[in-house]
Design a protein around this motif. Structure first.
Motif, PDB file in Angstrom:
ATOM      1  N   MET A 184     -13.498 -17.953  12.612  1.00 19.98           N
ATOM      2  CA  MET A 184     -13.274 -19.686  12.086  1.00 19.98           C
ATOM      3  C   MET A 184     -12.116 -19.943  11.838  1.00 19.98           C
ATOM      4  O   MET A 184     -11.916 -21.826  11.739  1.00 19.98           O
ATOM      5  N   GLY A 185     -11.056 -19.615  10.951  1.00 15.25           N
ATOM      6  CA  GLY A 185      -9.764 -20.048  10.772  1.00 15.25           C
ATOM      7  C   GLY A 185      -9.496 -20.178  11.724  1.00 15.25           C
ATOM      8  O   GLY A 185      -8.427 -21.941  12.145  1.00 15.25           O
ATOM      9  N   ILE A 186      -9.166 -20.156  12.739  1.00 13.85           N
ATOM     10  CA  ILE A 186      -7.758 -20.109  13.732  1.00 13.85           C
ATOM     11  C   ILE A 186      -9.062 -21.454  14.752  1.00 13.85           C
ATOM     12  O   ILE A 186      -8.389 -22.480  15.649  1.00 13.85           O
ATOM     13  N   GLY A 187     -10.071 -21.177  14.977  1.00  8.85           N
ATOM     14  CA  GLY A 187     -11.182 -22.337  15.220  1.00  8.85           C
ATOM     15  C   GLY A 187     -10.960 -23.840  14.034  1.00  8.85           C
ATOM     16  O   GLY A 187     -10.585 -24.811  15.473  1.00  8.85           O
ATOM     17  N   PHE A 188     -10.493 -23.433  13.784  1.00 10.23           N
ATOM     18  CA  PHE A 188     -10.684 -25.075  12.057  1.00 10.23           C
ATOM     19  C   PHE A 188      -9.560 -25.513  12.920  1.00 10.23           C
ATOM     20  O   PHE A 188      -8.643 -26.434  12.636  1.00 10.23           O
ATOM     21  N   THR A 189      -7.816 -24.412  13.067  1.00 11.93           N
ATOM     22  CA  THR A 189      -6.495 -24.948  13.329  1.00 11.93           C
ATOM     23  C   THR A 189      -6.619 -25.633  14.161  1.00 11.93           C
ATOM     24  O   THR A 189      -5.644 -26.338  14.554  1.00 11.93           O
TER      25      THR A 189
END
Length: 226
Positions: A136-141
């Motif tokens: 989720m963090g990579i997608g957000f980034t």
């Protein structure tokens, strides 16, 4: 089997359940800090750090935290990691820390982080929870970096501090209206690539099983009686 499950938890947040482009969460930092690609990247990395760490701690303590106070406990855990990342950024990348400003502290109440803690980490084991937070963090980034890149290039003629010599950049793209426009365009492209269609309600007339459906037959009889 477990490897496939873990891979699915890791990759789902990048496109299929991207928190910014699909579920439309975290809109405040998405629109506020993406005037530059560097800001979007910095906010994304900071949020990913908090996501992974908070998911891990919540997963480890899920059987210890009483249900009656789980949300306040989640917020305390998240706020602790936000404070840590603030200290680290202030000490090592002060320019980025100043650029992000108040929005760095507001990671504490980012609905993406609290949502993953409540919906996933509090119900799953450690490794899947870490992979969920990382994905989720990579997608957000990626979403923030993409938005920041478009807005910086079109609005200033630069990218990551490099002058691209674009004549007459349109400053509207670094303003709120430009942020909404770029976000809408990216969401439209993602939906097109994923072949998503708006939900449609199919009535009796459009249903292929209408002729053999007893419910439809009864409805038609009632209509004729009336």
């Amino acid at each position: 089997m477990a490897e496939n499950s873990n891979l699915k938890e890791f990759t789902k947040g990048m496109i299929k359940e991207n928190p910014t482009l699909v579920t439309l969460l975290g809109m405040c930092p998405t629109l506020a800090v993406t005037t530059m690609a560097e800001n979007g990247l910095g906010m994304g990395i900071a949020t990913t750090f908090v996501l992974v760490c908070s998911n891990a701690v919540v997963s480890l303590l899920k059987n210890v935290i009483p249900k009656a106070v789980r949300l306040p406990c989640f917020i305390v855990i998240i706020a602790s990691f936000v404070t840590l990342i603030e200290f680290l950024m202030k000490g090592y990348v002060p320019a980025l820390y100043d650029s992000l400003g108040l929005f760095l502290s507001l990671i504490t109440v980012n609905c993406i982080i609290l949502g993953r803690a409540e919906a996933f980490a509090s119900k799953n084991k450690l490794i899947p929870s870490i992979l969920d937070g990382l994905g989720m963090g990579i997608g957000f980034t990626l979403a923030l970096f993409l938005m920041g890149s478009f807005r910086e290039i079109l609005g200033t003629g630069k990218w990551m501090g490099i002058d691209l010599h674009i004549p007459d950049p349109m400053t509207i793209f670094i303003m709120p209206a430009g942020g909404f426009f770029v976000l809408g365009c990216i969401i439209a492209v993602v939906n097109k690539l994923a072949n998503r269609k708006p939900p449609q309600q199919i009535g009796c007339e459009g249903c292929p099983c209408a002729d053999s459906c007893t419910g439809c037959a009864n409805e038609h009889k009632e209509e004729k009686t009336v």
